[in-house]
Write a protein that holds these residues in place. Sequence first.
Motif, PDB file in Angstrom:
ATOM      1  N   ASN A  29       0.616  -1.262   0.025  1.00  0.00           N
ATOM      2  CA  ASN A  29       0.066  -0.203   0.316  1.00  0.00           C
ATOM      3  C   ASN A  29       0.991   1.079  -0.059  1.00  0.00           C
ATOM      4  O   ASN A  29       0.476   2.403   0.971  1.00  0.00           O
ATOM      5  N   PHE A  32      -1.638   4.447  -2.041  1.00  0.00           N
ATOM      6  CA  PHE A  32      -2.275   4.272  -0.721  1.00  0.00           C
ATOM      7  C   PHE A  32      -1.360   5.597   0.414  1.00  0.00           C
ATOM      8  O   PHE A  32      -2.410   6.897   0.813  1.00  0.00           O
ATOM      9  N   THR A  86      -2.825  -8.765  -5.259  1.00  0.00           N
ATOM     10  CA  THR A  86      -2.518  -7.889  -4.435  1.00  0.00           C
ATOM     11  C   THR A  86      -0.546  -7.571  -5.242  1.00  0.00           C
ATOM     12  O   THR A  86      -0.851  -6.122  -5.515  1.00  0.00           O
ATOM     13  N   ALA A  90      -0.155  -3.464  -6.768  1.00  0.00           N
ATOM     14  CA  ALA A  90       0.401  -2.814  -6.440  1.00  0.00           C
ATOM     15  C   ALA A  90       1.655  -2.021  -7.456  1.00  0.00           C
ATOM     16  O   ALA A  90       1.690  -0.726  -7.251  1.00  0.00           O
ATOM     17  N   LEU A 193      -6.227   1.990  -1.825  1.00  0.00           N
ATOM     18  CA  LEU A 193      -5.843   1.096  -0.466  1.00  0.00           C
ATOM     19  C   LEU A 193      -6.633  -0.620  -1.260  1.00  0.00           C
ATOM     20  O   LEU A 193      -7.159  -0.656  -2.284  1.00  0.00           O
ATOM     21  N   THR A 194      -5.604  -1.341  -1.066  1.00  0.00           N
ATOM     22  CA  THR A 194      -5.593  -2.541  -1.973  1.00  0.00           C
ATOM     23  C   THR A 194      -5.378  -2.960  -0.701  1.00  0.00           C
ATOM     24  O   THR A 194      -4.510  -3.718   0.248  1.00  0.00           O
TER      25      THR A 194
END
Length: 548
Positions: A29, A32, A86, A90, A193-194
């Motif tokens: 993240n 984020f 993810t 990212a 936000l992952t």
Amino acid sequence: MDSYVSFSPRISAPLFTVATSSFLVLAYNQAFWERFLQAIGGVSLANLPLLAATFALLVLVFNACLSLVNFKPVIKPVVMVLLVMTSAAAFFMDQYGIQIDKAMVQNVVETDTREAGELLSVRMVSTIVFLGIVPALLVARLQLIYKGGPGRRILLNGGMVLGSLALAAAILMLFFKSYAPTFREHRELRFLLTPTNYIQAVNGFIKQKLARPTVVAPLGRDAARGVTWAGQQRRTVTVVVVGETARSMNFSLNGYPRVTNPRLAQRTDLINFNNVSSCGTATAVSLPCVFSSLGRENYSDGKAQSQEGLLDVLRHAGLDVMWIDNNSGCKGACARVGYEDISQPVAGDPLCNADECYDEKLLQSLPERIRNAKNDLVIVLHQKGSHGPAYWKRYPAAFGQFGPVCQTNDLEKCSREQIMAAYDNTILYTDYVLDKAIGILQQVGAEAKVDTALMYFSDHGESLGEKNMYLHGAPYIISPPEQRSVPLMLWMSGQYADRFKINRECVAARAGQPFSHDNVFHSVLGMLDISTAVYNPALDLFNACTHG
Ligand SMILES: [Zn+2]
């Protein structure tokens, strides 16, 4: 190889989900956290509690989700897939600075293999290998320890879910003053936000693909003008002002100690309803709801979009309808009527600042529209009103009567008094705008021999620090009254009241009764004496006060 096979560390299952959640929040993240730090003004000692709280909040929410599927055959495959996916998300966010939303998923799905090939790079492969596949293989080797039988596991997982959510809610409430403006002003954060961003995006994309095209069902095609219209020579102009984020308790007309309604208070012929509740706590709900015939209990976004509304019924009765917007659009409520957006600032226009226009600009074309109307006309004016958190931007300097005011979106930097003062100035300005609108209807209406009326209500209220809550949008059932109680006012020229046989004293006598947005649809029809099967007299504010 014995040493390889024996690499199989043991970890308790609940600890595994907490560790995975922490890894997700920290390892993938970067985008984020960079944007979040920017939004809160960088790393500083003062921001440390907020940063720690945000980390804990995200870990707790992720942990609650993972705990739902924390069962032996399920959790490891889920986490492994999550880690690989993810890591790819990212990579794209960091490498290309993209945000992942529904449109991005569509792009990916519609990209052909050649374009996809161009995206393949050494860096991409290495990121996915080291940040996705390697951690996933480690997870595969782990031995998760589950204590007790299935019953106990369900109980334990349930406890983890509820415990995590309760703690997350406590953190959210504690830091609400920071979170509310940060996430409202930086909506992109949720696309950064992952893994929640791509899960939401894929879900939204699938829903969109599966959704059938909306067919709008007709409503009130039988609408016709009632008996009071017969033999009338004069045209009518009815203005409906849709306020934004104005809560009734800050109107001095409703007993607020600060004089926020000095002008409207002078108007003895204004009827002020002081006990009115909204359909929703956000524009996206209240606006389609109030113009639909559904009412709060039956309202859903899908139903409202697939059925005509109040403005269509007025059209069916032969009236012209026009929507003028100084906000972010009508959310479907004005889909089939005239529309004009005046919210974009024009250089040198005294009614605009650099970023937006003041609500007075909504009135600019009103005299001309009253004079030139060829037909009976209903005009909806959609205000910017008291939209937060930048309350101080909503009014010209001359209306900065209460203060000192909060002049930052970072509400944490302001006292409640400063926030409230800026908000009260927006109500003072709305008082001016409404009074000016009535003045125009009165004067130009008399000159042009047009019968005029104005109804004003707000879409929802606002929290200004009560119970440590700010802004709006709380789920309706737990929403505080500050977000739900809205002003509703009515002004009619004498001739307008006479022609529709509306007894103003009778209506005024009902002004203290509890009403809601559900009444608006039927009251506009009642006030304009439009008969249709979809009109429900029981919900008409004017019922028993009209037609002699
Ligand atoms: Zn709103």
